[in-house]
Design a protein around this motif. Structure first.
Motif, PDB file in Angstrom:
ATOM      1  N   ALA A  87      40.547  38.629  32.995  1.00 23.69           N
ATOM      2  CA  ALA A  87      39.228  38.932  32.430  1.00 23.69           C
ATOM      3  C   ALA A  87      38.266  37.768  32.618  1.00 23.69           C
ATOM      4  O   ALA A  87      37.084  37.969  32.897  1.00 23.69           O
ATOM      5  N   ARG A  88      38.758  36.540  32.461  1.00 24.35           N
ATOM      6  CA  ARG A  88      37.888  35.372  32.674  1.00 24.35           C
ATOM      7  C   ARG A  88      37.433  35.276  34.123  1.00 24.35           C
ATOM      8  O   ARG A  88      36.278  34.939  34.399  1.00 24.35           O
ATOM      9  N   ILE A  89      38.335  35.567  35.052  1.00 24.45           N
ATOM     10  CA  ILE A  89      37.975  35.516  36.476  1.00 24.45           C
ATOM     11  C   ILE A  89      36.917  36.569  36.790  1.00 24.45           C
ATOM     12  O   ILE A  89      35.968  36.321  37.523  1.00 24.45           O
ATOM     13  N   ARG A  90      37.058  37.762  36.207  1.00 22.41           N
ATOM     14  CA  ARG A  90      36.117  38.854  36.448  1.00 22.41           C
ATOM     15  C   ARG A  90      34.851  38.770  35.597  1.00 22.41           C
ATOM     16  O   ARG A  90      33.930  39.551  35.784  1.00 22.41           O
ATOM     17  N   GLY A  91      34.800  37.849  34.629  1.00 25.46           N
ATOM     18  CA  GLY A  91      33.616  37.693  33.793  1.00 25.46           C
ATOM     19  C   GLY A  91      33.517  38.732  32.692  1.00 25.46           C
ATOM     20  O   GLY A  91      32.428  39.029  32.212  1.00 25.46           O
ATOM     21  N   LEU A  92      34.643  39.296  32.273  1.00 28.60           N
ATOM     22  CA  LEU A  92      34.639  40.343  31.259  1.00 28.60           C
ATOM     23  C   LEU A  92      34.226  39.866  29.877  1.00 28.60           C
ATOM     24  O   LEU A  92      33.470  40.561  29.201  1.00 28.60           O
ATOM     25  N   PRO A  93      34.657  38.702  29.407  1.00 29.82           N
ATOM     26  CA  PRO A  93      34.273  38.316  28.043  1.00 29.82           C
ATOM     27  C   PRO A  93      32.762  38.261  27.822  1.00 29.82           C
ATOM     28  O   PRO A  93      32.273  38.593  26.753  1.00 29.82           O
ATOM     29  N   SER A  94      32.010  37.891  28.813  1.00 25.83           N
ATOM     30  CA  SER A  94      30.555  37.804  28.637  1.00 25.83           C
ATOM     31  C   SER A  94      29.859  39.142  28.911  1.00 25.83           C
ATOM     32  O   SER A  94      28.706  39.314  28.529  1.00 25.83           O
ATOM     33  N   ASN A  95      30.540  40.080  29.566  1.00 27.51           N
ATOM     34  CA  ASN A  95      29.924  41.365  29.899  1.00 27.51           C
ATOM     35  C   ASN A  95      30.605  42.534  29.194  1.00 27.51           C
ATOM     36  O   ASN A  95      30.604  43.652  29.706  1.00 27.51           O
ATOM     37  N   LEU A  96      31.155  42.300  28.030  1.00 29.49           N
ATOM     38  CA  LEU A  96      31.877  43.342  27.291  1.00 29.49           C
ATOM     39  C   LEU A  96      30.897  44.387  26.762  1.00 29.49           C
ATOM     40  O   LEU A  96      29.855  44.045  26.218  1.00 29.49           O
ATOM     41  N   LYS A  97      31.251  45.672  26.956  1.00 35.32           N
ATOM     42  CA  LYS A  97      30.403  46.765  26.490  1.00 35.32           C
ATOM     43  C   LYS A  97      31.206  47.649  25.559  1.00 35.32           C
ATOM     44  O   LYS A  97      32.389  47.870  25.748  1.00 35.32           O
ATOM     45  N   SER A  98      30.551  48.195  24.570  1.00 38.25           N
ATOM     46  CA  SER A  98      31.218  49.087  23.629  1.00 38.25           C
ATOM     47  C   SER A  98      31.334  50.472  24.244  1.00 38.25           C
ATOM     48  O   SER A  98      30.589  50.833  25.159  1.00 38.25           O
ATOM     49  N   GLY A  99      32.282  51.242  23.723  1.00 36.49           N
ATOM     50  CA  GLY A  99      32.445  52.605  24.204  1.00 36.49           C
ATOM     51  C   GLY A  99      33.860  53.084  24.064  1.00 36.49           C
ATOM     52  O   GLY A  99      34.701  52.441  23.422  1.00 36.49           O
ATOM     53  N   VAL A 100      34.143  54.232  24.658  1.00 32.30           N
ATOM     54  CA  VAL A 100      35.474  54.849  24.594  1.00 32.30           C
ATOM     55  C   VAL A 100      36.175  54.616  25.907  1.00 32.30           C
ATOM     56  O   VAL A 100      35.619  54.798  26.958  1.00 32.30           O
TER      57      VAL A 100
END
Length: 100
Positions: A87-100
């Motif tokens: 997730a850190r490599i892909r940048g997920l922590p900063s681009n997290l979105k809510s949803g199902v």
């Protein structure tokens, strides 16, 4: 002594006529191999019904670690450390979105 043009230096000279064809043959083999590999796809995954899928809801305002906890509790994430690294490599922590 006069010699014919075809005999002149024929002993030490190689025929350069075949050289371009060797390169083309090699390039053709590489292209043929690439085509064969692209056509040999693995079997597609079997059909999964909606009942087999796991639904996870990420609430609005949830942090990355809260979302990771919910993914881990549903059994989607097997190893928390490897997923965090990915997730850190892909940048997920900063681009997290809510949803199902």
């Amino acid at each position: 002594m006069k010699t014919r043009k075809s005999e002149r230096g024929a002993r030490n000279r190689r025929s350069n006529v075949a050289a371009p064809f060797r390169v083309r043959t090699s390039a053709f083999r590489v292209l043929l191999l690439g085509f064969a590999l692209s056509c040999s796809k693995p079997e597609p995954a079997p059909y999964q019904s909606v009942a087999d899928k796991v639904m996870v809801t990420i609430p609005r305002g949830a942090t990355y670690y809260q979302a990771l906890d919910s993914l881990e509790s549903k059994g989607i994430v097997k190893n928390r450390d490897w997923f965090s690294l990915y997730a850190r490599i892909r940048g997920l922590p900063s681009n997290l979105k809510s949803g199902v």
